[in-house]
Design a protein around this motif. Structure first.
Motif, mmCIF file in Angstrom:
data_model
loop_
_atom_site.group_PDB
_atom_site.id
_atom_site.type_symbol
_atom_site.label_atom_id
_atom_site.label_comp_id
_atom_site.label_asym_id
_atom_site.label_seq_id
_atom_site.Cartn_x
_atom_site.Cartn_y
_atom_site.Cartn_z
ATOM 1 N N PHE A 94 -15.139 -11.385 -12.116
ATOM 2 C CA PHE A 94 -16.359 -11.843 -11.445
ATOM 3 C C PHE A 94 -17.621 -11.489 -12.233
ATOM 4 O O PHE A 94 -18.703 -11.390 -11.666
ATOM 5 C CB PHE A 94 -16.411 -11.243 -10.036
ATOM 6 N N LYS A 95 -17.468 -11.337 -13.532
ATOM 7 C CA LYS A 95 -18.584 -10.983 -14.408
ATOM 8 C C LYS A 95 -19.743 -11.960 -14.248
ATOM 9 O O LYS A 95 -19.564 -13.176 -14.269
ATOM 10 C CB LYS A 95 -18.111 -10.968 -15.862
ATOM 11 N N GLY A 96 -20.942 -11.406 -14.073
ATOM 12 C CA GLY A 96 -22.138 -12.226 -13.992
ATOM 13 C C GLY A 96 -22.452 -12.793 -12.622
ATOM 14 O O GLY A 96 -23.494 -13.415 -12.440
ATOM 15 N N LEU A 97 -21.568 -12.577 -11.650
ATOM 16 C CA LEU A 97 -21.792 -13.126 -10.310
ATOM 17 C C LEU A 97 -22.487 -12.095 -9.415
ATOM 18 O O LEU A 97 -22.171 -10.910 -9.463
ATOM 19 C CB LEU A 97 -20.468 -13.546 -9.674
ATOM 20 N N HIS A 98 -23.390 -12.576 -8.596
ATOM 21 C CA HIS A 98 -24.119 -11.703 -7.682
ATOM 22 C C HIS A 98 -24.350 -12.438 -6.366
ATOM 23 O O HIS A 98 -24.258 -13.663 -6.300
ATOM 24 C CB HIS A 98 -25.483 -11.289 -8.277
ATOM 25 N N GLY A 99 -24.691 -11.694 -5.330
ATOM 26 C CA GLY A 99 -25.098 -12.288 -4.068
ATOM 27 C C GLY A 99 -24.103 -13.285 -3.498
ATOM 28 O O GLY A 99 -22.895 -13.053 -3.474
ATOM 29 N N TYR A 100 -24.631 -14.430 -3.060
ATOM 30 C CA TYR A 100 -23.800 -15.440 -2.416
ATOM 31 C C TYR A 100 -22.672 -15.919 -3.328
ATOM 32 O O TYR A 100 -21.539 -16.116 -2.874
ATOM 33 C CB TYR A 100 -24.664 -16.632 -1.989
ATOM 34 N N GLU A 101 -22.970 -16.104 -4.608
ATOM 35 C CA GLU A 101 -21.939 -16.591 -5.534
ATOM 36 C C GLU A 101 -20.778 -15.606 -5.630
ATOM 37 O O GLU A 101 -19.610 -16.013 -5.710
ATOM 38 C CB GLU A 101 -22.543 -16.821 -6.924
ATOM 39 N N LEU B 237 -12.685 -5.429 -3.975
ATOM 40 C CA LEU B 237 -13.280 -6.185 -5.078
ATOM 41 C C LEU B 237 -14.802 -6.225 -4.975
ATOM 42 O O LEU B 237 -15.506 -6.090 -5.983
ATOM 43 C CB LEU B 237 -12.709 -7.605 -5.102
ATOM 44 N N LEU B 238 -15.328 -6.405 -3.770
ATOM 45 C CA LEU B 238 -16.781 -6.435 -3.603
ATOM 46 C C LEU B 238 -17.398 -5.080 -3.924
ATOM 47 O O LEU B 238 -18.434 -5.001 -4.599
ATOM 48 C CB LEU B 238 -17.135 -6.856 -2.177
ATOM 49 N N ARG B 239 -16.778 -4.004 -3.452
ATOM 50 C CA ARG B 239 -17.307 -2.669 -3.754
ATOM 51 C C ARG B 239 -17.282 -2.402 -5.256
ATOM 52 O O ARG B 239 -18.196 -1.765 -5.797
ATOM 53 C CB ARG B 239 -16.504 -1.601 -3.014
ATOM 54 N N ALA B 240 -16.242 -2.890 -5.913
ATOM 55 C CA ALA B 240 -16.157 -2.706 -7.366
ATOM 56 C C ALA B 240 -17.281 -3.437 -8.094
ATOM 57 O O ALA B 240 -17.641 -3.073 -9.212
ATOM 58 C CB ALA B 240 -14.802 -3.199 -7.875
ATOM 59 N N MET B 241 -17.835 -4.452 -7.414
ATOM 60 C CA MET B 241 -18.954 -5.210 -7.985
ATOM 61 C C MET B 241 -20.298 -4.741 -7.424
ATOM 62 O O MET B 241 -21.293 -5.448 -7.492
ATOM 63 C CB MET B 241 -18.755 -6.703 -7.701
ATOM 64 N N ASP B 242 -20.309 -3.535 -6.845
ATOM 65 C CA ASP B 242 -21.533 -2.904 -6.340
ATOM 66 C C ASP B 242 -22.147 -3.611 -5.129
ATOM 67 O O ASP B 242 -23.353 -3.520 -4.890
ATOM 68 C CB ASP B 242 -22.600 -2.788 -7.443
ATOM 69 N N MET B 243 -21.311 -4.295 -4.346
ATOM 70 C CA MET B 243 -21.784 -4.890 -3.102
ATOM 71 C C MET B 243 -21.130 -4.139 -1.938
ATOM 72 O O MET B 243 -19.901 -4.071 -1.843
ATOM 73 C CB MET B 243 -21.418 -6.378 -3.012
ATOM 74 N N PRO B 244 -21.920 -3.534 -1.029
ATOM 75 C CA PRO B 244 -21.330 -2.847 0.124
ATOM 76 C C PRO B 244 -20.446 -3.797 0.928
ATOM 77 O O PRO B 244 -20.814 -4.956 1.158
ATOM 78 C CB PRO B 244 -22.558 -2.408 0.935
ATOM 79 N N ALA B 245 -19.293 -3.315 1.340
ATOM 80 C CA ALA B 245 -18.367 -4.132 2.122
ATOM 81 C C ALA B 245 -17.642 -3.248 3.115
ATOM 82 O O ALA B 245 -17.358 -2.078 2.830
ATOM 83 C CB ALA B 245 -17.373 -4.840 1.198
ATOM 84 N N ARG B 246 -17.335 -3.796 4.270
ATOM 85 C CA ARG B 246 -16.686 -3.025 5.319
ATOM 86 C C ARG B 246 -15.626 -3.854 6.041
ATOM 87 O O ARG B 246 -15.525 -5.074 5.843
ATOM 88 C CB ARG B 246 -17.726 -2.513 6.324
ATOM 89 N N TYR B 247 -14.865 -3.176 6.882
ATOM 90 C CA TYR B 247 -13.729 -3.760 7.599
ATOM 91 C C TYR B 247 -14.112 -3.935 9.065
ATOM 92 O O TYR B 247 -14.774 -3.068 9.648
ATOM 93 C CB TYR B 247 -12.554 -2.806 7.467
ATOM 94 N N ALA B 248 -13.704 -5.038 9.675
ATOM 95 C CA ALA B 248 -13.970 -5.256 11.096
ATOM 96 C C ALA B 248 -12.713 -5.760 11.788
ATOM 97 O O ALA B 248 -12.077 -6.714 11.319
ATOM 98 C CB ALA B 248 -15.106 -6.256 11.286
ATOM 99 N N ALA B 249 -12.345 -5.102 12.889
ATOM 100 C CA ALA B 249 -11.278 -5.572 13.762
ATOM 101 C C ALA B 249 -11.920 -6.421 14.849
ATOM 102 O O ALA B 249 -13.017 -6.113 15.321
ATOM 103 C CB ALA B 249 -10.532 -4.396 14.376
#
Length: 283
Positions: A113-120, A167-179
């Motif tokens: 996912f090199k170079g991708l940010h935000g929505y992309e 994968l998102l956390r590895a790209m420096d985007m906070p991500a969480r789990y929801a039941a």
């Protein structure tokens, strides 16, 4: 949009045991009516309700040996108001966790996912997990992690969510789990999705493509499945004899408009009516 959600659990308790449930709509969810009961023969238990920092409601009780029947029913109407995310919370959801080892998938994520940010980035990760993973009920284990799922290419909703989050956390985007409860889900069960934090808001990602994200009802939120288990217990034996979960979108109760609301109801619970490329917030 009005939704009816229910959960029924029959548990065989071998002895006195500490039980912790997460099966009710979260604190912020706009609940119109709700009933939660724990019965064992003629005995009715009154649980202690504990609300965590994300609004998840835990119900705790000390059960005795025998068959425990748990029943939950709630009507939800509308969408929950978005809550502010603190800097500490965002940092927490950047860190590796038990089932989402973002440090172990760091190299793969950075290459892919090199170079991708935000929505992309959100769209690319969602599409990758959706196309590279096969939904296989009964084959994944409760201890499987994002790394396991990436290697096997198969899993259930919790596994899809774990891979997306890692994968998102590895790209420096906070991500969480929801039941959550998921109207229209097949097979019907408690459902799990991921959420990505982008531009000050949390957006839900369901890489299984098995539910319409606009009708989901939040139950619990956490770092991964370990924080959102529908049942955990300590100090004794617990057998799950029966479990039934259901969720449905109800037609608006407006006189003379029944014929108009039926299509709306069907679309809101139809996974095919949800465009996975759109940004949706979980109610």
């Amino acid at each position: 949009m009005q939704r009816l959600v229910t959960a029924e659990l029959d548990l065989d308790l071998g002895s006195s045991v500490d039980l912790i449930f997460q099966i009710t709509a979260a604190q912020q969810v706009p609940v119109v009516s709700e009933e939660l009961t724990f019965t064992q023969g003629e005995r009715v238990y009154t649980p202690t309700e504990i609300v965590d920092q994300s609004g998840s409601r835990l119900h705790r009780l000390m059960g005795e040996a025998g068959r425990l029947e748990v029943r939950y029913r709630a009507t939800v109407e509308g969408q929950m108001a978005a809550s502010r995310t603190s800097d500490l919370e965002a940092i927490t959801y950047l860190r590796p966790s038990r089932y989402c080892q973002s440090d172990e998938v760091f190299s793969q994520a950075r290459r892919q996912f090199k170079g991708l940010h935000g929505y992309e980035l959100i769209a690319a990760v969602s599409d990758f997990v959706a196309t590279s993973t096969t939904y296989t009920p009964g084959l994944s284990q409760g201890t499987d992690s994002a790394v396991t799922t990436l290697m096997t290419g198969q899993g259930v909703c919790r596994d899809y969510a774990h891979v997306v989050i890692a994968l998102l956390r590895a790209m420096d985007m906070p991500a969480r789990y929801a039941a959550c409860f998921a109207p229209g889900l097949r097979p019907m069960d408690f459902h799990a999705v991921a959420e990505a934090y982008h531009d000050g808001a949390w957006y839900v990602i369901d890489a299984t493509r098995l539910a319409n994200r606009r009708s989901l009802v939040r139950i619990a939120t956490g770092r991964d499945a370990a924080d959102c288990a529908f049942l955990s217990y300590h100090g004794g034996y617990v057998g799950l004899a029966r479990m039934r979960v259901d969720a449905a979108v109800l037609p608006d109760d407006v006189s003379g408009e029944g014929l108009q609301t039926q299509p709306v109801r069907a679309e809101a619970s139809d996974p095919a009516a949800d465009d996975p490329a759109s940004l949706v917030q979980l109610s």
